[in-house]
Scaffold this motif. Structure first.
Motif, PDB file in Angstrom:
ATOM      1  N   PHE A 173      36.272  12.311  50.369  1.00 35.67           N
ATOM      2  CA  PHE A 173      35.549  12.856  49.219  1.00 35.67           C
ATOM      3  C   PHE A 173      35.799  14.356  49.099  1.00 35.67           C
ATOM      4  CE2 PHE A 173      33.517   8.845  48.778  1.00 35.67           C
ATOM      5  CZ  PHE A 173      32.948   8.813  47.505  1.00 35.67           C
ATOM      6  N   GLY A 174      35.916  15.031  50.227  1.00 32.25           N
ATOM      7  CA  GLY A 174      36.217  16.459  50.212  1.00 32.25           C
ATOM      8  C   GLY A 174      37.593  16.766  49.657  1.00 32.25           C
ATOM      9  N   ASN A 175      38.522  15.837  49.803  1.00 36.32           N
ATOM     10  CA  ASN A 175      39.879  16.011  49.295  1.00 36.32           C
ATOM     11  C   ASN A 175      40.057  15.446  47.888  1.00 36.32           C
ATOM     12  OD1 ASN A 175      40.939  17.359  51.513  1.00 36.32           O
ATOM     13  ND2 ASN A 175      41.305  15.456  52.608  1.00 36.32           N
ATOM     14  N   SER A 176      38.998  14.953  47.290  1.00 38.51           N
ATOM     15  CA  SER A 176      39.060  14.373  45.952  1.00 38.51           C
ATOM     16  C   SER A 176      38.704  15.429  44.908  1.00 38.51           C
ATOM     17  CB  SER A 176      38.095  13.190  45.843  1.00 38.51           C
ATOM     18  OG  SER A 176      38.466  12.173  46.754  1.00 38.51           O
ATOM     19  N   MET A 177      39.416  15.402  43.788  1.00 35.52           N
ATOM     20  CA  MET A 177      39.157  16.373  42.728  1.00 35.52           C
ATOM     21  C   MET A 177      37.808  16.116  42.059  1.00 35.52           C
ATOM     22  SD  MET A 177      41.529  17.528  39.512  1.00 35.52           S
ATOM     23  CE  MET A 177      42.613  18.535  40.509  1.00 35.52           C
ATOM     24  N   PHE A 178      37.477  14.833  41.872  1.00 33.55           N
ATOM     25  CA  PHE A 178      36.237  14.483  41.186  1.00 33.55           C
ATOM     26  C   PHE A 178      35.437  13.486  42.024  1.00 33.55           C
ATOM     27  CE2 PHE A 178      39.533  14.916  37.797  1.00 33.55           C
ATOM     28  CZ  PHE A 178      39.167  16.179  37.367  1.00 33.55           C
ATOM     29  N   CYS A 179      34.123  13.663  42.029  1.00 29.96           N
ATOM     30  CA  CYS A 179      33.212  12.767  42.745  1.00 29.96           C
ATOM     31  C   CYS A 179      32.013  12.486  41.854  1.00 29.96           C
ATOM     32  CB  CYS A 179      32.712  13.406  44.041  1.00 29.96           C
ATOM     33  SG  CYS A 179      34.007  13.798  45.210  1.00 29.96           S
ATOM     34  N   CYS A 180      31.401  11.361  42.095  1.00 25.17           N
ATOM     35  CA  CYS A 180      30.230  10.976  41.328  1.00 25.17           C
ATOM     36  C   CYS A 180      29.255  10.263  42.269  1.00 25.17           C
ATOM     37  CB  CYS A 180      30.669  10.054  40.192  1.00 25.17           C
ATOM     38  SG  CYS A 180      29.333   9.471  39.160  1.00 25.17           S
ATOM     39  N   PHE A 181      28.017  10.724  42.269  1.00 31.01           N
ATOM     40  CA  PHE A 181      26.984  10.125  43.103  1.00 31.01           C
ATOM     41  C   PHE A 181      25.783   9.786  42.218  1.00 31.01           C
ATOM     42  CE2 PHE A 181      29.355  13.161  45.663  1.00 31.01           C
ATOM     43  CZ  PHE A 181      29.790  12.359  46.703  1.00 31.01           C
ATOM     44  N   ALA A 182      25.226   8.594  42.403  1.00 33.89           N
ATOM     45  CA  ALA A 182      24.063   8.145  41.634  1.00 33.89           C
ATOM     46  C   ALA A 182      22.915   7.886  42.604  1.00 33.89           C
ATOM     47  CB  ALA A 182      24.402   6.873  40.864  1.00 33.89           C
ATOM     48  N   ARG A 183      21.757   8.460  42.296  1.00 31.21           N
ATOM     49  CA  ARG A 183      20.569   8.283  43.128  1.00 31.21           C
ATOM     50  C   ARG A 183      19.440   7.714  42.282  1.00 31.21           C
ATOM     51  NH1 ARG A 183      20.840  10.191  47.931  1.00 31.21           N
ATOM     52  NH2 ARG A 183      22.501  11.623  48.522  1.00 31.21           N
ATOM     53  N   ASP A 184      18.687   6.830  42.908  1.00 32.22           N
ATOM     54  CA  ASP A 184      17.509   6.240  42.287  1.00 32.22           C
ATOM     55  C   ASP A 184      16.343   6.510  43.234  1.00 32.22           C
ATOM     56  OD1 ASP A 184      15.690   4.780  40.806  1.00 32.22           O
ATOM     57  OD2 ASP A 184      16.594   2.830  41.219  1.00 32.22           O
ATOM     58  N   ASN A 185      15.387   7.300  42.775  1.00 27.52           N
ATOM     59  CA  ASN A 185      14.250   7.709  43.617  1.00 27.52           C
ATOM     60  C   ASN A 185      14.724   8.320  44.936  1.00 27.52           C
ATOM     61  OD1 ASN A 185      12.120   6.989  41.859  1.00 27.52           O
ATOM     62  ND2 ASN A 185      12.401   4.838  42.427  1.00 27.52           N
ATOM     63  N   GLY A 186      15.757   9.142  44.870  1.00 26.68           N
ATOM     64  CA  GLY A 186      16.267   9.831  46.045  1.00 26.68           C
ATOM     65  C   GLY A 186      17.240   9.039  46.892  1.00 26.68           C
ATOM     66  N   ARG A 187      17.368   7.752  46.627  1.00 29.25           N
ATOM     67  CA  ARG A 187      18.240   6.877  47.416  1.00 29.25           C
ATOM     68  C   ARG A 187      19.621   6.787  46.764  1.00 29.25           C
ATOM     69  NH1 ARG A 187      17.554   0.393  48.016  1.00 29.25           N
ATOM     70  NH2 ARG A 187      18.993   0.099  49.749  1.00 29.25           N
ATOM     71  N   LEU A 188      20.667   6.933  47.552  1.00 34.19           N
ATOM     72  CA  LEU A 188      22.020   6.812  47.053  1.00 34.19           C
ATOM     73  C   LEU A 188      22.296   5.346  46.714  1.00 34.19           C
ATOM     74  CD1 LEU A 188      24.669   8.379  46.536  1.00 34.19           C
ATOM     75  CD2 LEU A 188      25.354   7.771  48.853  1.00 34.19           C
ATOM     76  N   VAL A 189      22.579   5.063  45.438  1.00 28.91           N
ATOM     77  CA  VAL A 189      22.764   3.686  44.996  1.00 28.91           C
ATOM     78  C   VAL A 189      24.157   3.429  44.421  1.00 28.91           C
ATOM     79  CG1 VAL A 189      20.306   3.251  44.627  1.00 28.91           C
ATOM     80  CG2 VAL A 189      21.707   4.162  42.740  1.00 28.91           C
ATOM     81  N   GLY A 190      24.924   4.500  44.193  1.00 25.03           N
ATOM     82  CA  GLY A 190      26.273   4.325  43.665  1.00 25.03           C
ATOM     83  C   GLY A 190      27.104   5.568  43.892  1.00 25.03           C
ATOM     84  N   VAL A 205      34.800   3.069  44.030  1.00 23.62           N
ATOM     85  CA  VAL A 205      33.606   2.881  43.207  1.00 23.62           C
ATOM     86  C   VAL A 205      32.754   1.806  43.875  1.00 23.62           C
ATOM     87  CG1 VAL A 205      32.719   2.134  40.961  1.00 23.62           C
ATOM     88  CG2 VAL A 205      34.782   3.560  41.084  1.00 23.62           C
ATOM     89  N   ALA A 206      31.520   2.163  44.191  1.00 26.63           N
ATOM     90  CA  ALA A 206      30.627   1.239  44.898  1.00 26.63           C
ATOM     91  C   ALA A 206      29.204   1.361  44.365  1.00 26.63           C
ATOM     92  CB  ALA A 206      30.642   1.534  46.398  1.00 26.63           C
ATOM     93  N   VAL A 207      28.533   0.228  44.304  1.00 26.21           N
ATOM     94  CA  VAL A 207      27.141   0.167  43.853  1.00 26.21           C
ATOM     95  C   VAL A 207      26.380  -0.738  44.810  1.00 26.21           C
ATOM     96  CG1 VAL A 207      25.602  -0.549  41.980  1.00 26.21           C
ATOM     97  CG2 VAL A 207      27.800   0.516  41.443  1.00 26.21           C
ATOM     98  N   LEU A 208      25.192  -0.303  45.225  1.00 30.09           N
ATOM     99  CA  LEU A 208      24.354  -1.153  46.082  1.00 30.09           C
ATOM    100  C   LEU A 208      24.090  -2.489  45.390  1.00 30.09           C
ATOM    101  CD1 LEU A 208      21.482   1.030  47.627  1.00 30.09           C
ATOM    102  CD2 LEU A 208      23.387  -0.064  48.805  1.00 30.09           C
ATOM    103  N   PRO A 209      24.051  -3.573  46.146  1.00 30.99           N
ATOM    104  CA  PRO A 209      23.772  -4.886  45.543  1.00 30.99           C
ATOM    105  C   PRO A 209      22.499  -4.901  44.697  1.00 30.99           C
ATOM    106  CG  PRO A 209      24.545  -5.187  47.773  1.00 30.99           C
ATOM    107  CD  PRO A 209      24.365  -3.691  47.575  1.00 30.99           C
ATOM    108  N   SER A 210      21.483  -4.162  45.096  1.00 29.21           N
ATOM    109  CA  SER A 210      20.227  -4.131  44.340  1.00 29.21           C
ATOM    110  C   SER A 210      20.401  -3.527  42.950  1.00 29.21           C
ATOM    111  CB  SER A 210      19.166  -3.333  45.107  1.00 29.21           C
ATOM    112  OG  SER A 210      19.604  -1.995  45.314  1.00 29.21           O
ATOM    113  N   HIS A 211      21.478  -2.782  42.736  1.00 30.60           N
ATOM    114  CA  HIS A 211      21.717  -2.119  41.458  1.00 30.60           C
ATOM    115  C   HIS A 211      22.951  -2.662  40.729  1.00 30.60           C
ATOM    116  CE1 HIS A 211      18.741   0.532  43.173  1.00 30.60           C
ATOM    117  NE2 HIS A 211      18.669   1.179  42.030  1.00 30.60           N
ATOM    118  N   GLN A 212      23.611  -3.650  41.324  1.00 30.21           N
ATOM    119  CA  GLN A 212      24.752  -4.272  40.661  1.00 30.21           C
ATOM    120  C   GLN A 212      24.253  -5.104  39.489  1.00 30.21           C
ATOM    121  OE1 GLN A 212      27.017  -6.315  43.733  1.00 30.21           O
ATOM    122  NE2 GLN A 212      27.481  -4.387  44.770  1.00 30.21           N
TER     123      GLN A 212
END
Length: 143
Positions: free
Chosen positions: A38-55, A72-79
Motif C-alpha cells: 500500500f505504501g508503494n501504491s499511487m492510490f489507496c482507498c479505505f472504507a470504515r463503518d463505525n470506525g471498523r475497516l470494512v473495505g 479490492v476487498a470488502v468484509l462479508p458483512s458489507h458485501q
C-alpha cells in the motif's frame, strides 16, 4: 451504514487490514507486506463503518501510462451493499488520465468488473511465484 472514506495510509491498522483480506476472502496477506505494498501504491482507498475497516483497495500506477487496480476487498458483512462498486469507482476516478487501467480478477468475478468497462485482454500473460496455485485458481492457463 455510514461509510467514512479515506485515501490516506496514515493511521491504518495493518493487522486490521490483514484480517479484512482473510475474511473477504482474498487469501492470507501479511500485515507488514500490506503496509509495504500500500505504501508503494499511487492510490489507496479505505472504507470504515463505525470506525471498523470494512473495505479497501489500491492502484499501482506510473502517473501516465499504466495503472493496475488491485486488492479490492470488502468484509462479508458489507458485501452486496454496493461498497465494492464504490471502491472500484473511487479508484478508477483517481486513475483517470492513465492510458490503460488493468486488473486481474478472482475467477468468476469478471462480470462485476465488466460493468465498469473492463474487457478481457487477449495477450495478457503473467509469471506467478506459485504457478500451480495460480493455475488451480483459474488465474493462469497453460498453452
Amino acid at each position: 451504514m455510514t461509510i467514512i472514506w479515506s485515501d490516506d495510509r496514515t493511521g491504518v491498522d495493518w493487522q486490521e487490514l490483514e484480517a479484512l483480506y482473510r475474511a473477504a476472502p482474498l487469501g492470507n496477506k501479511n500485515a507488514d507486506d500490506l503496509e509495504l505494498v500500500f505504501g508503494n501504491s499511487m492510490f489507496c482507498c479505505f472504507a470504515r463503518d463505525n470506525g471498523r475497516l470494512v473495505g479497501a483497495g489500491r492502484v499501482l500506477a506510473d502517473g501516465r501510462d499504466c495503472a493496475y487496480l488491485c486488492d479490492v476487498a470488502v468484509l462479508p458483512s458489507h458485501q452486496g451493499t454496493g461498497l465494492g462498486k464504490q471502491i472500484v469507482e473511487r479508484l478508477l476516478t483517481m486513475s483517470q488520465g492513465h492510458n490503460k487501467i488493468i486488473l486481474y480478477s478472482v475467477a468468476g468475478r469478471e462480470p462485476f468488473y465488466a460493468k465498469f468497462g473492463f474487457l478481457r485482454m487477449k495477450t495478457a500473460m503473467a509469471i506467478f511465484r506459485n504457478r500451480q496455485s495460480a493455475i488451480d485458481k483459474g488465474l493462469l492457463a497453460e498453452g
